[in-house]
Enzyme design. Structure first.
Site, PDB file in Angstrom:
ATOM      1  N   SER A 281       0.836  -1.199   0.000  1.00  0.00           N
ATOM      2  CA  SER A 281       0.000   0.000   0.000  1.00  0.00           C
ATOM      3  C   SER A 281       0.872   1.251   0.000  1.00  0.00           C
ATOM      4  O   SER A 281       1.965   1.262   0.561  1.00  0.00           O
ATOM      5  CB  SER A 281      -0.900  -0.010   1.234  1.00  0.00           C
ATOM      6  OG  SER A 281      -1.765   1.086   1.223  1.00  0.00           O
ATOM      7  N   GLN A 303      -1.251   4.181   6.380  1.00  0.00           N
ATOM      8  CA  GLN A 303      -0.815   3.312   5.286  1.00  0.00           C
ATOM      9  C   GLN A 303       0.364   2.442   5.708  1.00  0.00           C
ATOM     10  O   GLN A 303       0.461   1.285   5.303  1.00  0.00           O
ATOM     11  CB  GLN A 303      -0.443   4.144   4.062  1.00  0.00           C
ATOM     12  CG  GLN A 303      -1.602   4.881   3.441  1.00  0.00           C
ATOM     13  CD  GLN A 303      -2.782   3.970   3.136  1.00  0.00           C
ATOM     14  OE1 GLN A 303      -2.641   2.986   2.430  1.00  0.00           O
ATOM     15  NE2 GLN A 303      -3.953   4.295   3.679  1.00  0.00           N
ATOM     16  N   HIS A 306      -0.242  -1.110   7.218  1.00  0.00           N
ATOM     17  CA  HIS A 306      -0.507  -2.293   6.392  1.00  0.00           C
ATOM     18  C   HIS A 306       0.654  -3.271   6.479  1.00  0.00           C
ATOM     19  O   HIS A 306       0.466  -4.471   6.363  1.00  0.00           O
ATOM     20  CB  HIS A 306      -0.729  -1.889   4.934  1.00  0.00           C
ATOM     21  CG  HIS A 306      -2.110  -1.404   4.652  1.00  0.00           C
ATOM     22  ND1 HIS A 306      -3.189  -2.250   4.609  1.00  0.00           N
ATOM     23  CD2 HIS A 306      -2.586  -0.160   4.392  1.00  0.00           C
ATOM     24  CE1 HIS A 306      -4.282  -1.553   4.331  1.00  0.00           C
ATOM     25  NE2 HIS A 306      -3.943  -0.288   4.193  1.00  0.00           N
ATOM     26  N   GLU A 370      -0.489   4.873  -5.226  1.00  0.00           N
ATOM     27  CA  GLU A 370      -1.833   4.314  -5.105  1.00  0.00           C
ATOM     28  C   GLU A 370      -2.800   5.382  -4.578  1.00  0.00           C
ATOM     29  O   GLU A 370      -3.875   5.595  -5.131  1.00  0.00           O
ATOM     30  CB  GLU A 370      -1.778   3.118  -4.152  1.00  0.00           C
ATOM     31  CG  GLU A 370      -3.131   2.481  -3.874  1.00  0.00           C
ATOM     32  CD  GLU A 370      -3.045   1.437  -2.777  1.00  0.00           C
ATOM     33  OE1 GLU A 370      -3.971   0.617  -2.694  1.00  0.00           O
ATOM     34  OE2 GLU A 370      -2.080   1.444  -1.990  1.00  0.00           O
ATOM     35  N   HIS A 371      -2.421   6.038  -3.487  1.00  0.00           N
ATOM     36  CA  HIS A 371      -3.220   7.114  -2.894  1.00  0.00           C
ATOM     37  C   HIS A 371      -2.410   8.403  -2.914  1.00  0.00           C
ATOM     38  O   HIS A 371      -1.231   8.404  -2.545  1.00  0.00           O
ATOM     39  CB  HIS A 371      -3.581   6.814  -1.436  1.00  0.00           C
ATOM     40  CG  HIS A 371      -4.216   5.479  -1.208  1.00  0.00           C
ATOM     41  ND1 HIS A 371      -3.506   4.381  -0.760  1.00  0.00           N
ATOM     42  CD2 HIS A 371      -5.499   5.073  -1.363  1.00  0.00           C
ATOM     43  CE1 HIS A 371      -4.329   3.352  -0.639  1.00  0.00           C
ATOM     44  NE2 HIS A 371      -5.534   3.733  -1.004  1.00  0.00           N
ATOM     45  N   ASP A 404     -11.075   4.185   1.687  1.00  0.00           N
ATOM     46  CA  ASP A 404     -10.908   2.770   2.006  1.00  0.00           C
ATOM     47  C   ASP A 404     -12.224   2.128   2.426  1.00  0.00           C
ATOM     48  O   ASP A 404     -12.431   0.936   2.176  1.00  0.00           O
ATOM     49  CB  ASP A 404      -9.896   2.600   3.143  1.00  0.00           C
ATOM     50  CG  ASP A 404      -8.458   2.710   2.665  1.00  0.00           C
ATOM     51  OD1 ASP A 404      -8.230   2.637   1.445  1.00  0.00           O
ATOM     52  OD2 ASP A 404      -7.569   2.878   3.509  1.00  0.00           O
ATOM     53  N   GLU A 458      -1.650  -5.501 -48.150  1.00  0.00           N
ATOM     54  CA  GLU A 458      -1.268  -6.506 -47.160  1.00  0.00           C
ATOM     55  C   GLU A 458      -1.172  -7.910 -47.747  1.00  0.00           C
ATOM     56  O   GLU A 458      -0.846  -8.858 -47.030  1.00  0.00           O
ATOM     57  CB  GLU A 458      -2.270  -6.485 -46.001  1.00  0.00           C
ATOM     58  CG  GLU A 458      -2.269  -5.151 -45.263  1.00  0.00           C
ATOM     59  CD  GLU A 458      -3.223  -5.113 -44.079  1.00  0.00           C
ATOM     60  OE1 GLU A 458      -3.950  -6.111 -43.858  1.00  0.00           O
ATOM     61  OE2 GLU A 458      -3.238  -4.095 -43.369  1.00  0.00           O
ATOM     62  N   HIS A 463      -9.509 -11.393 -48.475  1.00  0.00           N
ATOM     63  CA  HIS A 463     -10.309 -10.309 -47.906  1.00  0.00           C
ATOM     64  C   HIS A 463     -11.070  -9.573 -49.010  1.00  0.00           C
ATOM     65  O   HIS A 463     -12.272  -9.333 -48.896  1.00  0.00           O
ATOM     66  CB  HIS A 463      -9.407  -9.326 -47.145  1.00  0.00           C
ATOM     67  CG  HIS A 463      -9.003  -9.787 -45.788  1.00  0.00           C
ATOM     68  ND1 HIS A 463      -8.269 -10.928 -45.583  1.00  0.00           N
ATOM     69  CD2 HIS A 463      -9.232  -9.250 -44.550  1.00  0.00           C
ATOM     70  CE1 HIS A 463      -8.051 -11.082 -44.282  1.00  0.00           C
ATOM     71  NE2 HIS A 463      -8.634 -10.072 -43.634  1.00  0.00           N
TER      72      HIS A 463
END
Length: 480
Positions: A281, A303, A306, A370-371, A404, A458, A463
């Site tokens: 985290s 944080q 964690h 992340e935050h 959270d 191509e 096609h």
């Protein structure tokens, strides 16, 4: 969303608080600051090839050789793919010290009902309130079908659509080694339900915080989730990805876990979709002279607890750094996980001074956290300067804990610097999109030359032939 905390009791808190907090500090830019940022980025990007001596000994005991975490995951996934449920039960016994059967692996309806019946009314009311918040937000951003209808100059009719359908079946990983995490269930299952997913399989370790936790089981019952399996780790991820007796394979796996869960999700990607490969985290907190040192310290600790968790303060108000450090040392001894948070702050934290708000925004984007918490007098002004963050929290009164637990956006977010390109989980991640194209014959005639030209470039003559056969003068009209 981060890796789950280390598997240690949350009350563990060794008495070493008399020691000064050795959190790194530096000026950025500058040689020391650049080195600190580089080291942080390396530490927060687990590669799966580093293991402690204790972990190495445990690996040798289980596998007979000192495998890396990546090699352990590959071995477990291969065994589950080959031997199915037998391998899942074997690894659950060997790794989790829990002998389960095909019947006891899955939580029974009676166990769900009993857990829900024993749940506190306040807990159930909180769950319902949060479900409402998540549902309201996720429903507001849900993709809808898009349709474009147009007519060519010669009168041909074209209809183009983008169709969205929910995935049929998903798997959710819920951690359960060190604490119970009903919030993770809410932040994954509710967006999936909003998207229209009907089948949700949950795996949770066979622990008092996991598959035997009444709060988790009551939350599942409240959400109408009836498929919960008491398995964790790489073997649980493999069971969801490959399918075993009693567990039908899923289309996508979401949710956090320890390093082995993260590596297993990476390993099975391609067999199934995944949300992300979660690391520790992270929070970057940008603060100015209006931020309270005690609030900043509490946000950094929230944080770090964690364990692992990375907490970085960036400020151009230099006086804030010693004030925050003092507040950290004062608050850490008061918290149950204070000792674990202290270790995280020293290993994954930093207090960084910069010249001004522009430099703070640049450094934050390099870290791509992340935050990101912007705790300044005018947070909207700084918001306009940053791009890379999983979730952004504005103002002094919006701690990360709001996101959270209660706000509505999912707390499953990109870590390890992947916020440069990755997004947080949302209801749209549970939708499968398909383009739908319909041309009438005149529209095909109008597009034919362009198709022929590109097909010729191509060398894909079939096609162009697929167009020519339909437009030939003697082509039969399709029956209606």
């Amino acid at each position: 969303m981060p890796l789950s905390p280390a598997a240690v009791p949350y009350t563990m808190n060794f008495m070493n608080h008399a020691l000064p907090l050795n959190i790194p500090t530096a000026d950025w830019p500058g040689e020391a600051g650049e080195q600190l940022v580089t080291e942080l980025r390396q530490r927060l990007s687990p590669r799966g090839d580093i293991v402690s001596e204790l972990g190495r000994q445990r690996t040798v005991e289980l596998f007979g050789e000192p495998l890396s975490p990546q090699q352990v995951v590959e071995r477990i996934c291969a065994d589950v793919d080959r031997d199915g449920l037998a391998a899942v039960l074997d690894y659950t016994a060997r790794l989790d010290n829990k002998k389960l059967t095909a019947e006891s692996l899955r939580v029974s309806p009676a166990e769900f009902a009993a857990a829900h019946g024993q749940a506190q009314s306040a807990y159930l009311a909180t769950l319902r309130h949060i479900v409402g918040n998540i549902t309201e937000f996720q429903a507001s951003l849900l993709n809808r079908d898009a349709v474009v209808q147009k007519t060519t100059p010669a009168g041909g009719r074209i209809e183009l659509r983008q169709r969205y359908l929910p995935l049929k079946r998903i798997g959710i990983c819920i951690p359960g080694g060190a604490a119970a995490y009903p919030s993770t269930l809410l932040m994954t299952a509710v967006p999936a339900r909003v998207a229209g997913v009907r089948e949700i399989a949950v795996i949770v370790p066979p622990t008092p915080f996991g598959g035997y936790n009444n709060d988790i089981l009551a939350a599942c019952h409240e959400l109408g989730i009836t498929e919960v399996y008491r398995i964790g780790g790489a073997q649980g991820v493999a069971a969801l990805a490959y399918g075993v007796d009693g567990i039908v394979r899923v289309d996508k796996i979401v949710g956090p876990g320890n390093l082995f869960v993260a590596l297993a999700k990476r390993h099975v990607f391609g067999e199934v979709d995944i949300d992300s490969i979660a690391g520790p985290s992270e929070v970057v907190l940008i603060a100015d002279e209006t931020a309270r040192p005690d609030c900043v310290a509490s946000d950094l600790i929230s944080q770090a607890e964690h364990s692992p968790g990375s907490s970085v303060l960036i400020t151009w108000h230099r006086a804030l750094i010693p004030e925050v450090k003092a507040a950290l040392e004062k608050r850490l001894p008061r918290l149950d996980r204070g000792n674990l948070a202290r270790t995280s702050l020293e290993q994954y934290g930093a207090l960084v001074s910069v010249a001004d708000a522009d430099a703070a925004a640049r450094l934050s984007d390099i870290l791509a956290p992340e935050h990101l918490h912007i705790s300044t007098a005018r947070p909207e002004e700084l918001l306009a300067k940053v791009q890379n963050a999983g979730a952004i929290f504005l103002g002094h009164d919006t701690p990360v804990a709001v996101g959270d637990y209660v706000a509505g956006p999912s707390h499953v977010l990109p870590t390890g610097g992947t916020a440069r390109f990755a997004n947080g989980l949302c209801a749209n991640d549970f939708l499968k999109r398909s383009s739908v194209i319909c041309y009438d014959k005149q529209a095909l005639q109008d597009a034919a030359d362009d198709i022929r030209l590109l097909a010729g470039k191509e060398g894909l003559t079939a096609h162009s032939d697929s167009v020519d056969v339909r437009l030939a003068p003697d082509a039969a009209e399709p029956q209606t």
